[in-house]
Design an enzyme around this catalytic site. Structure first.
Site, PDB file in Angstrom:
ATOM      1  NE  ARG A 107      40.563  47.920  42.716  1.00 55.31           N
ATOM      2  CZ  ARG A 107      40.148  46.985  43.555  1.00 55.31           C
ATOM      3  NH1 ARG A 107      39.218  47.270  44.471  1.00 55.31           N
ATOM      4  NH2 ARG A 107      40.621  45.752  43.490  1.00 55.31           N
TER       5      ARG A 107
ATOM      6  CB  CYS B 204      33.523  43.510  44.557  1.00 56.96           C
ATOM      7  SG  CYS B 204      33.634  42.328  45.935  1.00 56.96           S
TER       8      CYS B 204
END
Length: 282
Positions: A181, A240
């Site tokens: 990711r 994040c």
């Protein structure tokens, strides 16, 4: 010196048997199923534990331009913890299923409102069961506690701050998402894949061993020094996908004796919703 941010299952069992002002909070959740954590709690939890839902108590309302888990209103969060019976001196122990991804969010939020007496159950519910702890399905009642807002020592930055930092690079950014990711691959949660330009990667799962327990402080310290070099913790911004697993890296640095980092609560899920923002991939 602050007490350890972690507590073992054996130590927790002993405290629950000998002390009264201990509040255990179940933080189990699933990003792909908002009801899964509450269902798991209802099916069995540490006796006396209350449930804290990431989508409600541990987050604020989502709007079109926020991240997926904005910070809650601090007073509303403090009130929610007081409703569980938390006082200003209560030891609050957070746990989740195993690796503390969601428990770390509660740890950070409590520190954010000035409550220092909070610890995370190392290894989560798995270690509780391994240590011989039992479960029950009874939802506890509680007399309202006195927990209130106090001096807050967990700094945050805004989207505007992050945009300025992308230009200045005055502070180091650390992305807690998985490497794929981070590279912009296999993005199934947010609208687009990628990362904030200049961010380094420290996948939060690297902080724990195969059993979900945090690695020793010395090992964590060495890993963060390898990643950050001589950058002081106060110059590190953690982010994040939505400000949850970033708290895990903040907790790991605290365990390593490197406390003082800053959270970008909106994280990638806020960043990628803004117009004309720079994005890195690969």
């Amino acid at each position: 010196m602050r007490p350890s941010a972690l507590i073992s299952a054996t130590e927790l069992r002993s405290l629950l048997a000998t002390q009264n002002d201990v509040l255990v909070v179940d933080c189990r959740y699933a990003l792909t199923d908002a009801s899964a954590g509450a269902e798991a709690y209802a099916n069995g939890h540490i006796p006396g534990a209350h449930y804290a839902d990431l989508g409600t108590l541990l987050s604020g309302p989502v709007t079109g331009m926020t991240g997926r888990h904005p910070l809650p209103d601090p007073q509303a969060f403090a009130d929610g913890m007081a409703a569980m019976g938390a006082n200003n001196d209560t030891l609050i122990v957070a746990y989740d299923a195993d690796d503390a991804m969601f428990a770390a969010r509660l740890w950070w939020l409590l520190r954010w409102i000035g409550h220092q007496n909070v610890r995370v159950l190392d290894g989560g519910l798995k270690t509780w069961l391994e240590a011989g702890g039992d479960l029950n399905t009874r939802a506890p009642s509680a007399q309202r506690g006195t927990l209130a807002l106090r001096t807050r020592d967990m700094p945050t930055v805004t989207f505007t701050d992050m945009l300025e930092n992308v230009e200045s690079r005055k502070r180091v950014m650390v992305d807690a998402r998985s490497p794929d990711r981070y590279r912009g691959e296999n993005e199934t949660i947010d609208p687009i894949g990628g990362r904030i330009p200049g961010a380094l990667n420290r996948f939060y799962k690297e902080n724990v061993d195969a059993g979900g327990r945090f690695k020793p402080a010395e090992e964590l310290r060495a890993a963060f020094h390898e990643l950050l070099g001589d950058t002081p913790p106060e110059q590190v911004i953690h982010q994040c996908g939505s400000g949850v697993s970033a708290c895990h890296n903040l907790l790991a640095m605290e365990i390593a004796g490197l406390g003082g980092g800053t959270l970008y609560p909106g994280s990638w899920s806020e960043w990628c919703r803004q117009r004309d923002v720079p994005v890195e991939r690969g």
